[in-house]
Design a protein around this motif. Sequence first.
Motif, short mmCIF file in Angstrom:
data_model
loop_
_atom_site.label_atom_id
_atom_site.label_comp_id
_atom_site.label_asym_id
_atom_site.label_seq_id
_atom_site.Cartn_x
_atom_site.Cartn_y
_atom_site.Cartn_z
N PHE A 117 11.41 12.88 -3.64
CA PHE A 117 11.31 11.69 -2.80
C PHE A 117 12.44 11.71 -1.78
O PHE A 117 13.61 11.79 -2.16
CB PHE A 117 11.38 10.41 -3.64
CG PHE A 117 11.20 9.15 -2.84
CD1 PHE A 117 9.94 8.61 -2.63
CD2 PHE A 117 12.30 8.50 -2.27
CE1 PHE A 117 9.77 7.46 -1.89
CE2 PHE A 117 12.13 7.36 -1.52
CZ PHE A 117 10.86 6.83 -1.32
N VAL A 118 12.07 11.62 -0.50
CA VAL A 118 13.05 11.57 0.59
C VAL A 118 12.98 10.17 1.19
O VAL A 118 11.95 9.78 1.74
CB VAL A 118 12.76 12.64 1.66
CG1 VAL A 118 13.79 12.55 2.78
CG2 VAL A 118 12.77 14.03 1.04
N ALA A 119 14.06 9.42 1.05
CA ALA A 119 14.08 8.04 1.52
C ALA A 119 14.15 7.99 3.04
O ALA A 119 14.50 8.97 3.71
CB ALA A 119 15.26 7.29 0.91
N GLN A 120 13.82 6.82 3.57
CA GLN A 120 13.90 6.63 5.03
C GLN A 120 15.33 6.80 5.51
O GLN A 120 15.59 7.45 6.52
CB GLN A 120 13.37 5.25 5.40
CG GLN A 120 13.42 4.95 6.89
CD GLN A 120 12.80 3.60 7.22
OE1 GLN A 120 12.16 2.98 6.38
NE2 GLN A 120 12.99 3.14 8.43
N GLU A 121 16.27 6.23 4.78
CA GLU A 121 17.68 6.45 5.08
C GLU A 121 18.12 7.74 4.41
O GLU A 121 17.82 7.98 3.23
CB GLU A 121 18.52 5.28 4.55
CG GLU A 121 20.00 5.43 4.79
CD GLU A 121 20.81 4.34 4.12
OE1 GLU A 121 22.04 4.35 4.24
OE2 GLU A 121 20.19 3.49 3.45
N ASP A 122 18.83 8.58 5.13
CA ASP A 122 19.29 9.85 4.59
C ASP A 122 20.43 9.60 3.61
O ASP A 122 21.60 9.48 4.01
CB ASP A 122 19.75 10.78 5.72
CG ASP A 122 18.60 11.16 6.64
OD1 ASP A 122 17.47 11.22 6.16
OD2 ASP A 122 18.86 11.39 7.84
#
Length: 674
Positions: A117-122
């Motif tokens: 999972f890659v969040a919108q915020e890095d």
Amino acid sequence: MEFLENSIADEKAPDVETTPKFEDLPIGMETSGMMSVHNLSYVITSGPPFRHVTKTVLRNVNGVFKNGINAIMGPTGAGKSTLLDLLSNRRDLRAARGKVLIDAEPLGDDFNLRTGFVAQEDIVMGTLTVRENILFAANLKMAVSSKEDKKKCVDEIVQSLGLERCENTRIGNELFQGVSGGERKRCCIGMELVTKPKFIFLDEPTTGLDSSTALSVISLLKDISTNHNSTIILSIHQPRYSIFKYFDLVHLLSCFGQSIYHGPAVEAVSYFARHEMVCDRRENPFDFFLDLIIANSKLGPWVFETDDLLTQNFDEKSKKEAKTCTQFDTKESKNLVHIFQQSQEFNNLSEELSVIEKLSTIEDKVSNNRDSFKSATNLLQQFRYLSQRSLTNVALSPRVVIIPTIVSFLLACVFGWLGRDWKFDLMGFENLYGALFFMVIQPVMGNFPAIEILLNGQKFFLHETAKGYYSAFPYLASKFLSELILLCGIPALVFSVFGYVILRLKRELIPFFVFVGVNELGSLAACSLIFFITASVGNYGMATAIIPGILVVMLLFSGLFLNLADLHSLFKVFEYLSIPKNMLSLQASFQLTNTQFCGIRNFTLPENQNSLIANKSQFSNFYGCETGEQRLESIGIGIESLERLNYFIILALFPILLFPLTYFILRVKSRRKL
């Protein structure tokens, strides 16, 4: 792929990062994955207590997501991120109804380890390099691999993602500049690839990137899905046409969280054209879709009034809205939900979902693993790698330790110098008692950095525990041993040692070690209290508002401002729970005992002052000596061994009780879904 390469070459700026190739990535997915969504509805409750407002975010969403890039699209507030969170098991499923299956099977306990999972915020540690961040993920998620295998995996990921040029560059944060936005995003993707995930979820991966860098990121995702049969599901707001062409499947949501199209991206334009909604050839398809969705929002959420399957998941307000809204096409807008539910695409989807559901053995609710948590490594390994990262952060910013230590040394010099001339008279007792008060206050009040220690890592903690990196216990232990001792314990130690010497207290080993030990224990007690309150409120503003108020009350009942011997019984509990009071009582019982203080007592002169001077025999009534024990008992401080033990136990109970409570709060937060 020829048309993709031509479009990228035409639209790419000359100075942007080159699109990395993914042919040689060694961690690809060997088997394909399919995720299906069956009549998924989601309701949230918000608002103040006793005035909760219920809102239906998603309404009976259906879909099948297969190998390739699957894009969830829609206007702001349509529920894109909510749907993505539900699919990735990051949202509390107790408010959801329906099913989410993987290859016709329920989500397992190890779901967070098998997916990325890659969040919108890095969310990536800014003080570490690109390689160090990817290696951190590999250490915590590749449990059975050797050190050499992990290094080889990181090397190949760095090469495959085109990060060789910046692999030893720090990510950067608000204090110093690091890698570019595209490199940061690719680093986040690389951290998810170490576990060979079958599914990769990305929440608006192009947010904050320029158009060319966004195209580079989506092209990278396309290479992953094409060459390694992975299923990539992402939410995206308003992509340009060159990005839209990379999508294999599109799921469009209306403003009310209802599906208005689910099918191949290349057929989306023709689907709407068949229903007399034609997109101009020179217009971006998604801009066209967005205009249709906004116009359709005037109709409100739409359902079949006679279809119980579609209304069973609605709350009462949503049912009322659905039944009273316009259910037919108008001149200004068409009912996109109605059109989709009557289309051949919806019939085909329903048939496919029906087949998948027959293979499934789970019940209607998708909540069998809502509280599951699993990590790839044991607690000792987690503590080791977390401590290494914490110590690396401190080593890269030594001023966070050096500056508080210098300040503590200067304060010790000031306090010690002001009180070093005390004498063995009655006034000297007051001076020394006041000096001891300030010597115990600084270790307590100097622990405010503990607020930032916990809060600065909060977003990393929630994000990384959700992905199975580690659990709450090793995280709290690493914070305590790697950061709290350095940032709070060392300054308190320096202050205690130099303050003791400069103040010229008893030149004996036992009182010296007691003085230093009590200050360290008091500092630890204050840290445990600050950690507990900070973890409870989870907000810097609330923590800084509550903690000073509690410490001020503790100072009031410390014994300097009020005579504790005359304190009303109703307020005794505040005296017992005052950290400064117990510290001061212990220090005074060792430093002010076995000593006599002589001088003139406080008295009121009689009306005839000459008679006092003339009668020398009366002068002895106003002059005398008192032992330190007598003075301490007169202000309510016990000096017996049992009373000293009581002070020590109360101080020790703070960390003994509050650190486990802090762990429990962090554990609940780590397992609680959004």
